[in-house]
Design a protein around this motif. Structure first.
Motif, mmCIF file in Angstrom:
data_model
loop_
_atom_site.group_PDB
_atom_site.id
_atom_site.type_symbol
_atom_site.label_atom_id
_atom_site.label_comp_id
_atom_site.label_asym_id
_atom_site.label_seq_id
_atom_site.Cartn_x
_atom_site.Cartn_y
_atom_site.Cartn_z
ATOM 1 N N ASP A 28 0.976 -1.825 -0.212
ATOM 2 C CA ASP A 28 0.021 0.219 0.008
ATOM 3 C C ASP A 28 0.464 1.297 -0.368
ATOM 4 O OD1 ASP A 28 -2.604 1.347 0.394
ATOM 5 O OD2 ASP A 28 -1.756 1.577 2.478
ATOM 6 N N LEU A 29 1.988 0.948 0.968
ATOM 7 C CA LEU A 29 3.054 2.485 0.677
ATOM 8 C C LEU A 29 3.604 2.565 -0.069
ATOM 9 C CD1 LEU A 29 4.222 2.153 3.939
ATOM 10 C CD2 LEU A 29 2.868 3.475 3.736
ATOM 11 N N ILE A 30 3.827 1.754 -1.118
ATOM 12 C CA ILE A 30 4.834 1.760 -3.405
ATOM 13 C C ILE A 30 2.929 2.744 -3.160
ATOM 14 C CG2 ILE A 30 4.933 0.278 -5.148
ATOM 15 C CD1 ILE A 30 5.901 -1.736 -2.456
ATOM 16 N N LEU A 31 1.866 1.986 -3.277
ATOM 17 C CA LEU A 31 1.025 3.130 -3.923
ATOM 18 C C LEU A 31 0.876 3.868 -3.625
ATOM 19 C CD1 LEU A 31 -1.647 2.340 -5.734
ATOM 20 C CD2 LEU A 31 -3.102 2.179 -3.911
ATOM 21 N N GLU A 32 1.065 4.087 -2.240
ATOM 22 C CA GLU A 32 0.449 6.178 -1.632
ATOM 23 C C GLU A 32 2.078 7.102 -2.185
ATOM 24 O OE1 GLU A 32 1.498 8.204 2.624
ATOM 25 O OE2 GLU A 32 0.478 5.468 1.933
ATOM 26 N N TYR A 33 3.352 6.450 -2.308
ATOM 27 C CA TYR A 33 4.381 7.505 -2.508
ATOM 28 C C TYR A 33 4.407 7.189 -3.821
ATOM 29 C CZ TYR A 33 6.657 6.743 1.746
ATOM 30 O OH TYR A 33 6.612 6.344 3.684
ATOM 31 N N ALA A 34 3.860 5.606 -4.411
ATOM 32 C CA ALA A 34 4.047 6.666 -6.612
ATOM 33 C C ALA A 34 2.815 7.427 -6.409
ATOM 34 C CB ALA A 34 3.752 5.415 -7.107
ATOM 35 N N PHE A 35 1.708 7.176 -6.275
ATOM 36 C CA PHE A 35 0.958 8.232 -6.998
ATOM 37 C C PHE A 35 0.851 9.870 -5.929
ATOM 38 C CE2 PHE A 35 -0.736 4.264 -8.461
ATOM 39 C CZ PHE A 35 -1.605 4.532 -9.613
ATOM 40 N N SER A 36 1.308 9.632 -5.322
ATOM 41 C CA SER A 36 2.022 11.070 -4.619
ATOM 42 C C SER A 36 2.652 11.972 -5.308
ATOM 43 C CB SER A 36 2.199 10.328 -3.002
ATOM 44 O OG SER A 36 2.655 12.462 -2.562
ATOM 45 N N GLU A 48 -6.480 11.139 -5.971
ATOM 46 C CA GLU A 48 -7.723 10.136 -5.407
ATOM 47 C C GLU A 48 -6.873 8.845 -5.006
ATOM 48 O OE1 GLU A 48 -9.705 9.383 -9.069
ATOM 49 O OE2 GLU A 48 -10.999 11.972 -8.343
ATOM 50 N N MET A 49 -6.068 8.228 -5.782
ATOM 51 C CA MET A 49 -4.981 6.845 -5.795
ATOM 52 C C MET A 49 -4.127 7.402 -4.401
ATOM 53 S SD MET A 49 -6.970 4.292 -7.344
ATOM 54 C CE MET A 49 -5.477 3.631 -7.556
ATOM 55 N N SER A 50 -2.874 7.878 -4.544
ATOM 56 C CA SER A 50 -2.944 8.436 -3.466
ATOM 57 C C SER A 50 -3.181 8.206 -1.915
ATOM 58 C CB SER A 50 -1.911 9.556 -3.195
ATOM 59 O OG SER A 50 -0.758 9.840 -2.328
ATOM 60 N N ASN A 51 -4.400 9.251 -2.068
ATOM 61 C CA ASN A 51 -5.284 8.797 -0.288
ATOM 62 C C ASN A 51 -6.137 8.198 -0.834
ATOM 63 O OD1 ASN A 51 -4.984 11.855 -0.312
ATOM 64 N ND2 ASN A 51 -6.482 12.409 -1.345
ATOM 65 N N ILE A 52 -6.655 7.050 -0.962
ATOM 66 C CA ILE A 52 -6.473 5.873 -0.427
ATOM 67 C C ILE A 52 -5.555 5.104 -0.393
ATOM 68 C CG2 ILE A 52 -6.837 4.589 -3.527
ATOM 69 C CD1 ILE A 52 -9.906 4.148 -2.307
ATOM 70 N N GLY A 53 -4.849 5.277 -0.320
ATOM 71 C CA GLY A 53 -3.676 4.693 0.178
ATOM 72 C C GLY A 53 -3.410 4.660 1.604
ATOM 73 N N ILE A 96 -8.213 16.673 -0.395
ATOM 74 C CA ILE A 96 -7.505 17.854 -0.357
ATOM 75 C C ILE A 96 -6.405 16.773 0.948
ATOM 76 C CG2 ILE A 96 -8.097 18.183 1.638
ATOM 77 C CD1 ILE A 96 -6.954 20.476 -0.942
ATOM 78 N N PHE A 97 -6.733 15.740 1.440
ATOM 79 C CA PHE A 97 -6.420 14.446 2.264
ATOM 80 C C PHE A 97 -4.598 14.906 1.842
ATOM 81 C CE2 PHE A 97 -4.723 11.556 4.435
ATOM 82 C CZ PHE A 97 -5.218 11.746 5.909
ATOM 83 N N PHE A 98 -4.411 14.934 0.944
ATOM 84 C CA PHE A 98 -3.423 14.914 0.328
ATOM 85 C C PHE A 98 -2.209 16.050 0.478
ATOM 86 C CE2 PHE A 98 -0.314 16.346 -3.547
ATOM 87 C CZ PHE A 98 0.387 15.336 -3.212
ATOM 88 N N THR A 99 -2.966 17.276 0.786
ATOM 89 C CA THR A 99 -1.799 18.344 1.531
ATOM 90 C C THR A 99 -0.928 17.572 2.859
ATOM 91 O OG1 THR A 99 -3.540 19.261 2.624
ATOM 92 C CG2 THR A 99 -2.957 19.509 0.147
ATOM 93 N N TYR A 100 -1.974 16.302 3.605
ATOM 94 C CA TYR A 100 -1.689 16.345 4.743
ATOM 95 C C TYR A 100 -0.272 15.132 5.426
ATOM 96 C CZ TYR A 100 -4.753 19.863 6.898
ATOM 97 O OH TYR A 100 -5.354 20.967 7.611
ATOM 98 N N ARG A 147 -9.955 0.430 -8.349
ATOM 99 C CA ARG A 147 -8.318 -0.044 -8.675
ATOM 100 C C ARG A 147 -7.372 0.180 -8.082
ATOM 101 N NH1 ARG A 147 -9.015 6.087 -11.835
ATOM 102 N NH2 ARG A 147 -9.984 5.662 -13.596
ATOM 103 N N PHE A 148 -7.793 0.816 -6.426
ATOM 104 C CA PHE A 148 -7.185 -0.211 -5.179
ATOM 105 C C PHE A 148 -7.494 -1.751 -5.235
ATOM 106 C CE2 PHE A 148 -7.081 0.125 -0.847
ATOM 107 C CZ PHE A 148 -5.722 -0.001 -0.052
ATOM 108 N N PHE A 149 -8.835 -1.805 -4.975
ATOM 109 C CA PHE A 149 -8.629 -3.062 -4.737
ATOM 110 C C PHE A 149 -7.657 -4.434 -5.790
ATOM 111 C CE2 PHE A 149 -12.934 -2.023 -1.887
ATOM 112 C CZ PHE A 149 -12.065 -2.621 -0.779
ATOM 113 N N VAL A 150 -8.650 -3.674 -6.850
ATOM 114 C CA VAL A 150 -7.441 -4.259 -7.479
ATOM 115 C C VAL A 150 -6.011 -4.910 -7.824
ATOM 116 C CG1 VAL A 150 -6.178 -4.591 -10.500
ATOM 117 C CG2 VAL A 150 -8.980 -4.085 -9.516
ATOM 118 N N TRP A 151 -5.117 -3.575 -7.150
ATOM 119 C CA TRP A 151 -3.930 -3.156 -6.569
ATOM 120 C C TRP A 151 -4.057 -3.918 -5.539
ATOM 121 C CZ3 TRP A 151 0.807 -1.057 -8.330
ATOM 122 C CH2 TRP A 151 1.796 -1.093 -7.404
#
Length: 492
Positions: A116-124, A406-411, A249-253, A467-471
């Protein structure tokens, strides 16, 4: 580690981590939403599908009510930050959520969070690099240099592309082109990371001051050009828009949890960690709310939808259309520089973090050994860094900032849910284990953290969940058929 950090030092550390690029880029997506021509369940927030009138035409924007979204997100981050702090105080080494869960909840949960962190960092970083490119375009425009948008915008544009006068440059969908600045900045910083970087505290402090100065300049000078009529209606899409705006906007934090990871170095972690978390979120929320209020007062909220550089482009609109607006010419340049500095530092830190997650998972034999190999000269995980760079750079040239956010935030929210659950589980399984910091009020705060994170996840479109569940399914497949058999805990 030496215990030298107090509440002031922790707050400064937190503000430096939180004040990044998101507020200069993703805020436009959160305010304006992602309007669509047709009603579609896949583009609709999950909460609308479950509780309200079903499918709607795209994801609703928060409008001026984004200020409320920012406060909501800050509360969620405060709850989750306290959970992070407890786990960090229980682990004798500094690390991320992956490290915590591996040491406490076991390998499978650690794998899920690592994946999940790989997804978060990458899409961020994909999102940040697209925003960086939009600000490069704005900087070139400020200097009077105009290059074909074919090479300065994503190949896929869900809302199309318009100039500052509202004229269509590209219609929604695919077009022949590639976002070269977004692609190049990721590869350039990847080279820097492969060769090794040691960022001094002084340099970091200077970058933090530049980023904060850019926000303050925008707020201070923008106040004089606010049109109160732009605040009506204040919440055009009601609670659905506020929640969807908060989800984006969660992305900003992202980055506030750096405070909890420093708990090992606190003089008095039980007192200093919660003070540092709350103080950081209060300061950053005040700054962010100021940006949201001024931006939605300067221009109609619908006009910033899909804009990768809404803050500086709003300044240009005012400078070219408002009496006395020419005074914002140099302010726009200063804000541009601050935004670019913020984005470069964010991309650098998150690319480093992503490569280190690959490195840690490889070292634990959950990924191939090549990801944990260290360069013989530069002493950095070169292969992991290059793979992370290429996997971020290519999509950054193809897609828009909204999809990535969107993908970064859900991760991120999913990782926060697992961390909060981890606190509850360990309270039951290992109540006697020493804790340098303990979340107050028993299980109430971890439970609230889980509920609020799930609520924000529900504000994201259904297609983002799919997309998240597929990941995650792909990740579980990798774990079952490859990683589990390589693990040191595997038994034949």
């Amino acid at each position: 580690m030496k215990k030298t950090l107090g509440p002031v030092s922790l707050t400064a550390l937190g503000i430096g981590a939180v004040i990044g690029s998101g507020i200069f880029t993703v805020i436009g997506v959160a305010i304006g939403g992602n309007p669509a021509a047709l009603v579609s369940w896949s583009d609709s927030p999950v909460i609308d599908l479950l509780l309200h009138h079903g499918a709607i035409a795209g994801r609703p924007g928060a409008g001026p009510a984004l200020a409320i979204s920012l406060v909501l997100v800050a509360i969620v981050c405060a709850l989750t930050g306290l959970c992070y702090a407890e786990l960090a105080s229980m682990i004798p080494i500094a690390g991320s959520a992956y490290t915590y869960t591996y040491a406490t909840l076991g390998e499978l949960v650690a794998w899920i969070i690592g994946w999940d962190l790989i997804l978060e960092y990458a899409f961020s970083n994909m999102s940040v690099s697209v925003g960086f490119a939009a600000h490069v375009v704005a900087l070139l425009d400020w200097m009077g240099i105009h290059i074909s948008p074919k090479w300065l915008s994503p190949a896929y544009l869900p809302l199309g592309l318009q100039d500052l006068q509202g004229n269509d440059i590209y219609t929604p969908g695919w077009h022949a082109g590639f976002n070269i600045p977004a692609f190049l900045i990721v590869l350039l910083l990847t080279v820097v990371l492969v060769r090794g970087i040691r960022e001094s505290s002084r340099t970091n402090n200077i970058m933090v001051l530049v980023k904060i100065a850019a926000i303050l300049l925008f707020v201070f000078f923008g106040l004089s050009f606010i049109h109160p009529a732009n605040y009506t209606p204040f919440s055009p899409n009601g609670m659905s828009g506020i929640l969807a705006g908060g989800s984006i906007i969660f992305f900003t934090y992202i980055g506030f949890d750096s405070i909890s990871t420093a708990s090992e170095e606190c003089k008095n972690p039980r007192r200093d960690v919660p003070i540092g978390i709350i103080a950081t979120l209060v300061v950053c929320t005040i700054l962010y709310v100021g940006v949201a209020v001024v931006l939605t007062g300067l221009v109609p909220w619908q006009s910033v939808a899909g804009d990768g550089a809404p803050v500086v482009n709003a300044l240009k609109r005012v400078a070219t259309t408002e009496p006395g607006g020419h005074s914002l010419h140099w302010v726009r340049l200063a804000v541009l520089i601050g935004a670019l500095v913020g984005m470069i530092s964010s991309i650098l830190v998150f690319q480093l973090g992503q490569a280190r997650v690959w490195f840690a998972m490889s070292r634990d034999r959950l990924l191939p050994d090549v990801f944990s190999r260290v360069h013989p000269k530069f002493r950095t995980p070169a292969f992991a860094t290059w793979v992370a760079g290429v996997l971020v750079a290519i999509p950054a040239g193809l897609f828009d900032v909204g999809t990535f956010a969107e993908m970064s935030n859900i991760g991120t929210l999913f990782a926060f849910v697992l961390v909060s659950i981890g606190v509850i589980v360990l309270r039951v399984r290992q109540p006697e284990r020493p804790r340098g910091f303990r979340v107050p009020f028993g299980p109430i705060i971890p439970v609230l953290s889980v509920l609020f994170c799930v609520l924000l996840m529900a504000g994201l479109p259904a297609k983002t969940w799919i997309r998240f569940f597929v990941w995650l399914i792909i990740g579980l497949g990798v774990y079952i058929f490859y990683s589990r058999k390589r693990s040191e805990f595997y038994k034949n």
